[in-house]
Design an enzyme around this catalytic site. Structure first.
Site, short mmCIF file in Angstrom:
data_model
loop_
_atom_site.label_atom_id
_atom_site.label_comp_id
_atom_site.label_asym_id
_atom_site.label_seq_id
_atom_site.Cartn_x
_atom_site.Cartn_y
_atom_site.Cartn_z
N TYR A 274 0.58 -1.43 0.23
CA TYR A 274 -0.30 -0.45 0.38
C TYR A 274 0.88 1.05 -0.49
O TYR A 274 1.88 1.01 0.62
CB TYR A 274 -1.03 0.13 1.26
N GLU B 34 -3.57 7.20 -3.85
CA GLU B 34 -3.24 6.10 -3.70
C GLU B 34 -3.27 5.23 -4.05
O GLU B 34 -3.57 5.09 -5.46
CB GLU B 34 -4.66 6.13 -2.58
#
Ligand code: GDP
Ligand code: MN
Length: 376
Positions: free
Chosen positions: A101, A189
């Site tokens: 992530y 993101e």
């Protein structure tokens, strides 16, 4: 303003990032044709402004063009997070070795961009934060200098032990920061950032939110808005220039000024009620804005009373009164209307309201208490 995955990926490609290829399609036949192009297998992904598409069945792998077509039939028209899927993104299947992530967002507390990275990607980062907070590494960025190369590399070493993967990861992290700054984003993101079995690091998912206040000077970004991703009330409010946030209560609020709107919501709560919305008709209100505001509030079936709280400064109370009278004439309002007006042109405003059989009070406490009582 949120972007779709395929739009966010375009912004990432524009800064040179390694992103998996893909094409958007709107019908099963097109998905099937794309899958053939990709050699007979593909991943089909719902394009909606919602996380957790995978869990909702909106991300499916197909091992044949026919299977891909079937997935498209299942996904198109599906509802995820209250939104109907109208498009899918079709991509070749990647052989995934690891999922990480990487995200950057504007942190209000430190007033800086903050990076968050975790080797535990592919799952909801909120879940990682709850179950295993030490698996998330944070770095605050001084916006005067931006993200420095050694910082990007250090973040990447949190994701990869292998120096080659770390170097590739550092490049992606720098590129993510560039895309974030270049596009006036409040959030960017990648989840997951994968390493392939062949040792390549690349983004296979992308999420970007553009700061609404950046849009006026970024027509290209503003053009990415998907009107189908907004509720009718949100769209109407934006077009009328109103700041509107839908809430779950039953006291519809129409206020001038964001500060007064928040104070009004506080007072509704203080008297035991629940606001149905935040709505700021703005500083220099014209009657049209008031009509639009009442249109939006009355369309909400949860609203049991409508509360006007107007403090006339630049806003002229008589403008608002005219708007209310006009709206009452145009739309059928089936719930009680309680009005508080004070300040600029208060006297003519009262006359206008009196003439239409509407009354206004001057005290904020009085009007809010009454609204909460009427809402039951
Ligand atoms: P999200 O659920 O909305 O975040 O959608 P993602 O794009 O992140 O996809 C969810 C999951 O599907 C990923 O974490 C992967 O595990 C899986 N996935 C997506 N694309 C591929 C792919 O090309 N190959 C493989 N093997 N899995 C994939
Ligand atoms: Mn994802």
């Amino acid at each position: 303003m949120n972007l779709h995955e395929y739009q966010a990926k375009e912004l990432f490609r524009a800064v040179g990032m390694a992103v998996n290829p893909g094409e958007v399609a709107r019908d099963p036949a097109a998905v099937q044709a794309l899958t053939e192009q990709y050699g007979g297998s593909a991943v089909v992904k719902a394009q909606v402004h919602s996380g957790g598409r995978g869990k909702a069945g909106g991300v499916r792998l197909a091992r044949s063009p026919e299977e891909a077509g079937g997935h498209a039939r299942a996904i198109l028209g599906m509802t995820i997070g209250g939104l109907t899927v109208r498009e899918v993104l079709v991509s070749p299947i990647e052989d995934i070795a690891t999922e990480a992530y990487v995200g950057v967002l504007v942190d209000r507390e430190s007033q800086c961009p903050v990076f968050m990275v975790s080797a535990e990607g592919g799952v909801d980062i909120e879940d990682v934060a709850a179950a295993n907070p030490e698996a998330i590494h944070r770095l605050r960025i001084d916006p005067r200098y931006g993200l420095l190369p050694h910082q990007a590399y250090r973040l990447a070493t949190r994701l990869y032990d292998d120096p080659d993967l770390a170097r590739q990861g550092a490049r992606v992290i720098s590129q993510l920061y560039a895309a974030f700054v270049d596009n006036g984003a409040s959030m960017a993101e990648i989840n997951p950032l994968i390493s392939t079995t062949g040792g390549r690091v690349k983004a296979i998912d992308a999420k970007v939110s553009i700061d609404d206040n950046e849009l006026f000077r970024r027509p290209a970004a503003a053009a990415l808005r998907d009107p189908f991703s907004e509720s009718p009330a949100d769209r109407q409010a934006r077009e009328a220039g109103l700041s509107f946030v839908k809430l779950d209560g039953n006291v519809g609020c129409c206020v001038n000024g964001a500060g007064l709107a928040m104070a009004t919501m506080d007072l509704v709560k203080y008297y035991g009620g629940e606001p149905a919305n935040f709505l700021d008709i703005g500083g220099s209100s014209n009657p049209d804005k008031v009509v639009a505001a009442l249109d939006i509030i009355t369309a909400d079936p949860g609203v049991k009373v409508i509360l006007f709280n107007i403090f006339g400064g630049i806003t002229r109370c008589d403008d608002v009164a005219n708007g209310i009278v006009e709206a009452v004439g145009r739309i059928s309002i089936e719930v009680p209307l309680v009005i508080r007006l004070t300040g600029t042109n208060e006297a003519p405003a009262r006359e206008i309201l009196d003439g239409a059989g509407l009354a206004a009070v001057t005290s904020m406490d009085e009007v809010v208490e009454r609204a909460v009582r009427l809402a039951g």
